[in-house]
Design an enzyme around this catalytic site. Sequence first.
Site, PDB file in Angstrom:
ATOM      1  N   ALA A 287       0.868  -1.177   0.000  1.00  0.00           N
ATOM      2  CA  ALA A 287       0.000   0.000   0.000  1.00  0.00           C
ATOM      3  C   ALA A 287       0.905   1.228   0.000  1.00  0.00           C
ATOM      4  CB  ALA A 287      -0.890  -0.016   1.228  1.00  0.00           C
TER       5      ALA A 287
ATOM      6  N   GLY B  31       0.870  -4.979   0.943  1.00  0.00           N
ATOM      7  CA  GLY B  31      -0.315  -5.049   0.082  1.00  0.00           C
ATOM      8  C   GLY B  31      -0.027  -5.719  -1.260  1.00  0.00           C
TER       9      GLY B  31
ATOM     10  N   GLU C 117      -0.381  -9.246  -0.550  1.00  0.00           N
ATOM     11  CA  GLU C 117      -1.807  -9.483  -0.297  1.00  0.00           C
ATOM     12  C   GLU C 117      -2.611  -9.455  -1.596  1.00  0.00           C
ATOM     13  OE1 GLU C 117      -1.660  -6.328   2.634  1.00  0.00           O
ATOM     14  OE2 GLU C 117      -2.516  -7.676   4.113  1.00  0.00           O
TER      15      GLU C 117
ATOM     16  N   GLU D  55       4.977  -4.913   7.086  1.00  0.00           N
ATOM     17  CA  GLU D  55       4.259  -3.832   7.776  1.00  0.00           C
ATOM     18  C   GLU D  55       4.785  -3.603   9.190  1.00  0.00           C
ATOM     19  OE1 GLU D  55       2.847  -6.271   6.031  1.00  0.00           O
ATOM     20  OE2 GLU D  55       1.256  -5.474   4.754  1.00  0.00           O
TER      21      GLU D  55
HETATM   22  N1  CAA Z   1       4.649   3.225  -0.611  1.00  0.00           N
HETATM   23  C1  CAA Z   1       5.056   4.376  -1.148  1.00  0.00           C
HETATM   24  N2  CAA Z   1       6.208   4.518  -1.808  1.00  0.00           N
HETATM   25  C2  CAA Z   1       7.004   3.443  -1.910  1.00  0.00           C
HETATM   26  C3  CAA Z   1       6.649   2.201  -1.366  1.00  0.00           C
HETATM   27  C4  CAA Z   1       5.405   2.101  -0.693  1.00  0.00           C
HETATM   28  N3  CAA Z   1       4.953   0.964  -0.170  1.00  0.00           N
HETATM   29  N4  CAA Z   1       7.638   1.332  -1.616  1.00  0.00           N
HETATM   30  C5  CAA Z   1       8.572   1.997  -2.309  1.00  0.00           C
HETATM   31  N5  CAA Z   1       8.196   3.279  -2.480  1.00  0.00           N
HETATM   32  C6  CAA Z   1       8.909   4.349  -3.171  1.00  0.00           C
HETATM   33  C7  CAA Z   1      10.085   4.861  -2.334  1.00  0.00           C
HETATM   34  O1  CAA Z   1       9.651   5.796  -1.380  1.00  0.00           O
HETATM   35  C8  CAA Z   1      10.946   5.462  -3.406  1.00  0.00           C
HETATM   36  O2  CAA Z   1      10.407   6.718  -3.771  1.00  0.00           O
HETATM   37  P1  CAA Z   1      11.376   8.008  -3.896  1.00  0.00           P
HETATM   38  O3  CAA Z   1      12.285   7.682  -5.045  1.00  0.00           O
HETATM   39  O4  CAA Z   1      10.411   9.126  -4.195  1.00  0.00           O
HETATM   40  O5  CAA Z   1      12.105   8.124  -2.616  1.00  0.00           O
HETATM   41  C9  CAA Z   1      10.745   4.529  -4.594  1.00  0.00           C
HETATM   42  O6  CAA Z   1       9.518   3.828  -4.340  1.00  0.00           O
HETATM   43  C10 CAA Z   1      11.829   3.497  -4.731  1.00  0.00           C
HETATM   44  O7  CAA Z   1      11.958   2.836  -3.494  1.00  0.00           O
HETATM   45  P2  CAA Z   1      13.374   2.645  -2.731  1.00  0.00           P
HETATM   46  O8  CAA Z   1      14.293   3.762  -3.051  1.00  0.00           O
HETATM   47  O9  CAA Z   1      13.068   2.389  -1.289  1.00  0.00           O
HETATM   48  O10 CAA Z   1      13.874   1.305  -3.473  1.00  0.00           O
HETATM   49  P3  CAA Z   1      14.874   0.208  -2.901  1.00  0.00           P
HETATM   50  O11 CAA Z   1      15.178  -0.683  -4.061  1.00  0.00           O
HETATM   51  O12 CAA Z   1      15.984   0.823  -2.153  1.00  0.00           O
HETATM   52  O13 CAA Z   1      14.002  -0.620  -1.817  1.00  0.00           O
HETATM   53  C11 CAA Z   1      12.029  -1.777  -1.036  1.00  0.00           C
HETATM   54  C12 CAA Z   1      12.923  -1.374  -2.235  1.00  0.00           C
HETATM   55  C13 CAA Z   1      12.789  -2.743  -0.124  1.00  0.00           C
HETATM   56  C14 CAA Z   1      10.795  -2.459  -1.601  1.00  0.00           C
HETATM   57  C15 CAA Z   1      11.638  -0.507  -0.235  1.00  0.00           C
HETATM   58  O14 CAA Z   1      11.137   0.472  -1.133  1.00  0.00           O
HETATM   59  C16 CAA Z   1      10.592  -0.737   0.806  1.00  0.00           C
HETATM   60  O15 CAA Z   1      10.891  -1.248   1.874  1.00  0.00           O
HETATM   61  N6  CAA Z   1       9.324  -0.337   0.529  1.00  0.00           N
HETATM   62  C17 CAA Z   1       8.255  -0.436   1.470  1.00  0.00           C
HETATM   63  C18 CAA Z   1       7.734  -1.878   1.608  1.00  0.00           C
HETATM   64  C19 CAA Z   1       6.629  -1.921   2.639  1.00  0.00           C
HETATM   65  O16 CAA Z   1       6.830  -1.614   3.810  1.00  0.00           O
HETATM   66  N7  CAA Z   1       5.437  -2.342   2.215  1.00  0.00           N
HETATM   67  C20 CAA Z   1       4.283  -2.454   3.071  1.00  0.00           C
HETATM   68  C21 CAA Z   1       3.440  -1.215   2.932  1.00  0.00           C
HETATM   69  S1  CAA Z   1       2.128  -1.131   4.116  1.00  0.00           S
HETATM   70  C22 CAA Z   1       0.903  -2.123   3.473  1.00  0.00           C
HETATM   71  O17 CAA Z   1       1.024  -2.663   2.395  1.00  0.00           O
HETATM   72  C23 CAA Z   1      -0.332  -2.257   4.330  1.00  0.00           C
HETATM   73  C24 CAA Z   1      -1.301  -3.278   3.862  1.00  0.00           C
HETATM   74  O18 CAA Z   1      -1.308  -4.388   4.331  1.00  0.00           O
HETATM   75  C25 CAA Z   1      -2.313  -2.964   2.858  1.00  0.00           C
END
Ligand code: CAA
Length: 297
Positions: free
Chosen positions: A105, A148, A151, A171
């Site tokens: 998400a 998400g 999911e 998460e």
């Molecule tokens: N939401 C919003 N933006 C996201 C995102 C997310 N879930 N995941 C990645 N991005 C964005 C980053 O902020 C970044 O944007 P900017 O360039 O503007 O800074 C861009 O995508 C590229 O990401 P990274 O620079 O972080 O890329 P990376 O290769 O270094 O890392 C990753 C990749 C490990 C996937 C890392 O991006 C990450 O940990 N993302 C979040 C994963 C996460 O926590 N997901 C769960 C979300 S909560 C949820 O999903 C709730 C639910 O159950 C519905």
Amino acid sequence: MASVAAITRALLSKNVINTGRFAAASNTSLIKFYSTAPEYENIKVDIVGAKKNVGLIQLNRPKALNALCNALFKELGKVVIDFDADEKISAIVITGNEKAFAAGADIKEMQNNNYSSNAKIGFLKEWEDISNCGKPIIAAVNGFALGGGCELAMLCDIIYAGEKAKFGQPEINIGTIPGAGGTQRLPRYVGKSKAMEIVLTGNFIDALEAEKMGLVSRVFPVEKLLEETIKLAERIGTHSPLIVKLAKQSVNQAYETTLKSGLQYEKSIFYGTFATEDRKEGMSAFVEKRPPNFKNN
Ligand code: CAA
């Protein structure tokens, strides 16, 4: 308003949209995604397969690793509903790009949500449009399928993965828990101990581990994934759409009920198939040693 599928078909038949570009990711290198529907900003939609009976949806926010913002989910839900209603579509494929199926998400978008706002708007309610679809949906997962994203893959009926895919429910790292089925569907796929480990650590698992656990049904080289997924959708599309729908309903029932009532449910659907023309045709074709000609009836 005409459905996206109808618009796509009309434009394709007139060759109006042959300006489609090849998707940059190698997993989609053989598939042209057409910019068919200008109203979709976060996804690309196409109809593929030799019989043009597979609805293909590519999540398309590559800069945000396909983070599932509300607008994306509204578009995704609408297209899934349209494909479900379109008699020419047999199965739906949802994919992302080589780096990400979806990284979850959209954290930036929900960062300032609070309990009341979530409860008032029914945050993430659009996700039910995917689980309510009667037609088979197959996830073709390359790259990250996190939170998400994982999911969403689990909302689909079958998950195929590229060998570099990474699954996880991270998460916990951002102070929350899975909110679109991760704590409920994951244990049903992989059992309690593995689901607990994944949810409580936030660690990622790779495609082969995911296959071993039963989360993923097959793993392919990255560049073959989409092609193989479409082949699977086409194979499903050779069967009676009506019976496919009933079979999907019956398998899904296994997640909703006890074994005893699930078996009763299955029996009633099985008996019910004997009221259909397609069951009659399927068995007649077998006995007469000819291919069946299903009529979705
Ligand atoms: N939401 C919003 N933006 C996201 C995102 C997310 N879930 N995941 C990645 N991005 C964005 C980053 O902020 C970044 O944007 P900017 O360039 O503007 O800074 C861009 O995508 C590229 O990401 P990274 O620079 O972080 O890329 P990376 O290769 O270094 O890392 C990753 C990749 C490990 C996937 C890392 O991006 C990450 O940990 N993302 C979040 C994963 C996460 O926590 N997901 C769960 C979300 S909560 C949820 O999903 C709730 C639910 O159950 C519905």
